[in-house]
Write a protein that holds these residues in place. Structure first.
Motif, PDB file in Angstrom:
ATOM      1  N   ILE A  20      -4.829   7.344   2.354  1.00 34.33           N
ATOM      2  CA  ILE A  20      -4.277   6.315   1.469  1.00 34.33           C
ATOM      3  C   ILE A  20      -5.364   5.622   0.648  1.00 34.33           C
ATOM      4  CG2 ILE A  20      -2.239   5.823   2.859  1.00 34.33           C
ATOM      5  CD1 ILE A  20      -3.820   3.399   3.969  1.00 34.33           C
ATOM      6  N   PHE A  21      -6.633   5.961   0.930  1.00 35.15           N
ATOM      7  CA  PHE A  21      -7.702   5.226   0.255  1.00 35.15           C
ATOM      8  C   PHE A  21      -8.100   5.888  -1.061  1.00 35.15           C
ATOM      9  CE2 PHE A  21      -7.969   4.126   4.741  1.00 35.15           C
ATOM     10  CZ  PHE A  21      -7.746   2.775   4.624  1.00 35.15           C
ATOM     11  N   SER A  22      -7.764   5.206  -2.124  1.00 39.34           N
ATOM     12  CA  SER A  22      -8.088   5.681  -3.462  1.00 39.34           C
ATOM     13  C   SER A  22      -8.641   4.479  -4.229  1.00 39.34           C
ATOM     14  CB  SER A  22      -6.821   6.191  -4.145  1.00 39.34           C
ATOM     15  OG  SER A  22      -5.910   5.118  -4.256  1.00 39.34           O
ATOM     16  N   GLU A  62       2.455   1.788  -3.417  1.00 35.83           N
ATOM     17  CA  GLU A  62       1.433   2.227  -4.362  1.00 35.83           C
ATOM     18  C   GLU A  62       1.017   3.678  -4.078  1.00 35.83           C
ATOM     19  OE1 GLU A  62       0.414   0.987  -7.037  1.00 35.83           O
ATOM     20  OE2 GLU A  62      -1.235   2.372  -7.430  1.00 35.83           O
ATOM     21  N   HIS A  63       0.829   3.981  -2.793  1.00 36.42           N
ATOM     22  CA  HIS A  63       0.373   5.324  -2.433  1.00 36.42           C
ATOM     23  C   HIS A  63       1.432   6.369  -2.766  1.00 36.42           C
ATOM     24  CE1 HIS A  63      -1.936   8.361  -0.406  1.00 36.42           C
ATOM     25  NE2 HIS A  63      -0.928   8.643   0.393  1.00 36.42           N
ATOM     26  N   LEU A  83       0.841  -1.209   0.000  1.00 41.44           N
ATOM     27  CA  LEU A  83       0.000   0.000   0.000  1.00 41.44           C
ATOM     28  C   LEU A  83       0.873   1.254   0.000  1.00 41.44           C
ATOM     29  CD1 LEU A  83      -3.007  -0.429   2.474  1.00 41.44           C
ATOM     30  CD2 LEU A  83      -3.068  -0.179   0.012  1.00 41.44           C
ATOM     31  N   LEU A  96      -6.245  -2.661  -5.198  1.00 44.16           N
ATOM     32  CA  LEU A  96      -5.092  -3.446  -4.764  1.00 44.16           C
ATOM     33  C   LEU A  96      -5.468  -4.352  -3.577  1.00 44.16           C
ATOM     34  CD1 LEU A  96      -2.235  -3.341  -5.868  1.00 44.16           C
ATOM     35  CD2 LEU A  96      -1.616  -1.862  -4.001  1.00 44.16           C
ATOM     36  N   ASN A 152      -7.279   3.056  -6.630  1.00 44.22           N
ATOM     37  CA  ASN A 152      -6.145   2.144  -6.826  1.00 44.22           C
ATOM     38  C   ASN A 152      -5.893   1.268  -5.602  1.00 44.22           C
ATOM     39  OD1 ASN A 152      -5.363   2.535  -9.382  1.00 44.22           O
ATOM     40  ND2 ASN A 152      -3.444   3.587  -8.901  1.00 44.22           N
ATOM     41  N   SER A 153      -5.886   1.912  -4.427  1.00 42.78           N
ATOM     42  CA  SER A 153      -5.574   1.139  -3.223  1.00 42.78           C
ATOM     43  C   SER A 153      -6.692   0.150  -2.903  1.00 42.78           C
ATOM     44  CB  SER A 153      -5.285   2.055  -2.030  1.00 42.78           C
ATOM     45  OG  SER A 153      -6.413   2.833  -1.741  1.00 42.78           O
ATOM     46  N   SER A 194      -2.951  -0.829   7.137  1.00 41.68           N
ATOM     47  CA  SER A 194      -3.425   0.493   6.706  1.00 41.68           C
ATOM     48  C   SER A 194      -3.264   1.507   7.833  1.00 41.68           C
ATOM     49  CB  SER A 194      -4.903   0.430   6.307  1.00 41.68           C
ATOM     50  OG  SER A 194      -5.111  -0.562   5.354  1.00 41.68           O
TER      51      SER A 194
END
Lengths: 412, 225
Positions: free
Chosen positions: A377-379, A36-37, A33, A385, A381-382, A351
């Motif tokens: 961090i929550f998008s 990615e973030h 995470l 993932l 994408n995440s 997280s």
């Protein structure tokens, strides 16, 4: 609910190995995470640093270097651009606006940038967002300074405070322009770009503090009160940003600047240079992603191994489940639920750790690496993932689940 | 008739070469208490697994409480067992990660047909009848004595009021005092619920508690392994 309760209590009874497996999963989710973030945030922040500019011009060097020192305030220019060249180029009919950039001084590790009022009018970032003032106004007096939001926040400065600039860009400097202090006239609103880490003064202000200097040291020169307009004539700038009246002329103007006869100059298209620079980082980005996926894969294998190893000691448990009427499918699902509880707990803890970690290191990342990372961090994408992590968990947990299923069917 | 077996054959391999059980005819009447004994490896546990529906016979008729187990698929046999058959083992009768109450309640979860309304009260009453205090029932299973664990096992297997109770050497690990206590509690409840009992044990001193005792060798023509 029965599955959840049973699985949870069963895991608690084997907490030693479960905690270790959960830790391994947590670390891998934290890494995956985090990578990615930071990757997406860095890319976004990178591309958002400058927008609406058609060309960036500086002394001839590599396009990455010009971009780095003019926009990201990283590294140094190979040479300056003479004021005559700047004037000639910006006087062209095709040029709509120009922002001169003069670098070389600093304040407590933050870069000082000399520019004109045109900067506050035309510089844009993100989706063509202009700079806004959180407090105060642009510099109007010779020794006025406008602070980026982070500089003001981190150093605790407010409007009207007086500060001293240092010669050079080192974090610690022994050459201070302490005879000519600056007064804070304005503080910019946060932009999430290097602007936040910059102190902005007028080009004349930069000239003024260097009047009594020769390279590297101070010599006797005029006092502040005795400065005259001629003393403040600008001799050179480090780079400049151009906005053109028509985008159609961009390549034409770029070619002409690159073939400029008075001095060797380089004009770059910011979008292209940003993409080229990101391409260089792309390899590292790919390697980091690969490493994080491998870490996750090994943690998932650890989870499967832990559950599989527990099957032997759970032989009697499976027999009892069968005796009270549980079907082999029930046992298959039970093991899957156990794996999903470990996965879910790891996602939650991983997280939370990442959120905490980013909250703590956010300032340092922006101060030391110019990396502006959002704590959220929550998008899409995440979430995608994490969904993949859950699917991978189900897939990997199928090995022990099938083991339990087979064992349940062959109870004797 | 609770158990009705005719020409039952069970072989471990699919070709039927290794026939472990070959029982031409064997019955247990409703409410009867039968003691089954025999040497280890003789197929006693396999027979119990066939009668409870965990295993499926290779050939022959196997009727339990009027239902043809040999004609049922695995799901139907699981459902049948959950609703009609209680099971007590020699050891590992209870899930160690659940307390006494939860163990009994889980047994009811699988026998949805048998789960009466107000079953919580019924579980508490049954456990209390088996001399298990409320505090004992809330303790982790490992903190109960072997005798207490076996009594919880009886509660677990009888809470759904099964027509047939299968007990696979449940007294082997108990001392004489606990064994007598166990048999007394078990038989009281069996008689109360009019449950048929199929009890496997090496201990022939238990014979007086049963209507009849049978040696597996006497009914089985299969090969002893």
């Amino acid at each position: 609910m029965v599955f959840l309760g049973l699985a949870f209590k069963s895991l608690i009874s084997r907490r030693g190995s479960v905690v270790l497996t959960c830790l391994a999963m947590t670390v891998s989710i934290f890494v995956i995470l985090g990578v990615e973030h930071i990757r997406t945030q860095a890319k976004e922040s990178f591309y958002n640093t400058v927008s609406g500019a058609d060309l960036i011009v500086g002394a001839r060097t590599g396009s990455a270097n010009l971009l780095l020192y003019s926009v990201f305030r990283i590294g140094s220019a190979t040479n300056n651009v003479s004021w005559e060249s700047y004037s000639d180029i910006t006087a062209d009919d095709r040029v709509k606006w120009a922002i001169p950039i003069s670098l070389g001084d600093s304040h407590k590790g933050y870069r000082v940038m000399g520019t004109t009022l045109s900067y506050f009018e035309h510089y844009s970032y993100g989706k063509k967002r202009n700079l806004k003032f959180a407090n105060g106004k642009p510099f109007h007096d010779l020794f006025d300074v406008v602070l980026g939001s982070q500089v003001a926040k981190n150093l605790g400065y407010g409007i009207g405070d007086q500060i001293t600039l240092a010669h050079g860009i080192g974090k610690t400097s022994f050459s201070m322009h302490d005879d000519k202090p600056f007064r804070i006239s304005g503080i910019l609103a946060p932009t999430g770009t290097p602007v936040d880490q910059t102190l902005h003064v007028s080009l004349q202000g930069i000239e003024a503090i260097h009047l009594d200097w020769q390279p590297g040291s101070r010599k006797s020169g005029p006092e502040v009160n005795s400065l005259v307009q001629e003393d403040l004539a600008i001799k050179s700038v480090t780079a400049f940003i151009l906005g053109l009246k028509s985008r159609m002329t961009t390549f034409e103007v770029q070619r002409e600047i690159n073939e400029f006869s008075q001095e060797p100059l380089l004009a770059i298209l910011p979008g292209v240079a940003l993409a080229e620079l990101w391409e260089m980082i792309n390899i590292l980005e790919g390697v980091l992603q690969l490493i994080s996926y491998l870490i996750l894969f090994s943690a998932l294998l650890g989870l499967a191994a832990m559950l599989l190893a527990s099957m032997r000691e759970r032989e009697q448990e499976i027999k009892l489940f069968r005796a009270i009427g549980a079907s082999p499918s029930f046992l298959f699902v039970l093991i899957q639920v156990e794996a999903l509880i470990i996965c879910g707990s790891s996602i939650l803890i991983g997280s939370a750790c990442l959120l905490l970690g980013l909250g703590v290191t956010k300032e340092k990342l922006s101060a030391n690496f110019g990396l502006y990372v959002e704590a959220n961090i929550f998008s899409t994408n995440s979430v995608l993932l994490l969904s993949l992590v859950v699917i991978a968990t189900v897939a990997v947990a199928s090995i022990p689940s099938l083991g339990a299923y087979k064992q349940a069917r062959s109870v004797t | 008739m609770t158990v009705n077996i005719e020409n039952l054959r069970y072989a471990y391999d699919k070709k039927g070469n290794e026939t472990l059980l070959d029982i031409p005819r064997w019955n247990i009447a409703k409410g009867e208490k039968v003691l089954l004994h025999g040497p280890s490896g003789g197929g006693k546990s396999t027979l119990l697994n066939l009668i409870s529906g965990i295993l499926r016979s290779s050939e022959g008729k196997l009727e339990v409480m009027g239902e043809r187990l040999d004609k049922m698929n695995e799901r139907e046999r699981d459902r049948f067992r959950a609703n009609n058959v209680g099971y007590v083992f020699q050891s590992f009768n209870l899930f160690p990660f659940l307390n006494a109450y939860e163990n009994v309640d889980l047994s009811l979860y699988f026998s949805q047909d048998a789960k009466p309304k107000g079953s919580k009260q019924e579980i508490e009453n049954l456990l209390s009848e088996l001399n298990l205090s409320k505090s004992d029932c809330a303790k982790p299973i490992r903190k109960l004595s072997i005798g207490q664990q076996q009594r919880v096992a009886i509660a677990r297997s009888l809470i759904k009021k099964p027509g047939l109770l299968i007990a696979d050497e449940p007294t082997s690990s108990l001392d004489e005092e606990n064994r007598n206590q166990f048999m007394s509690v078990l038989l009281d409840l069996i008689n109360e619920q009019d449950t048929t009992l199929l009890f496997v044990s090496h201990d022939l001193s238990l014979r007086p508690h049963f209507n009849r005792a049978e040696a597996l060798a006497g009914i089985n023509q299969g090969k002893t392994i």
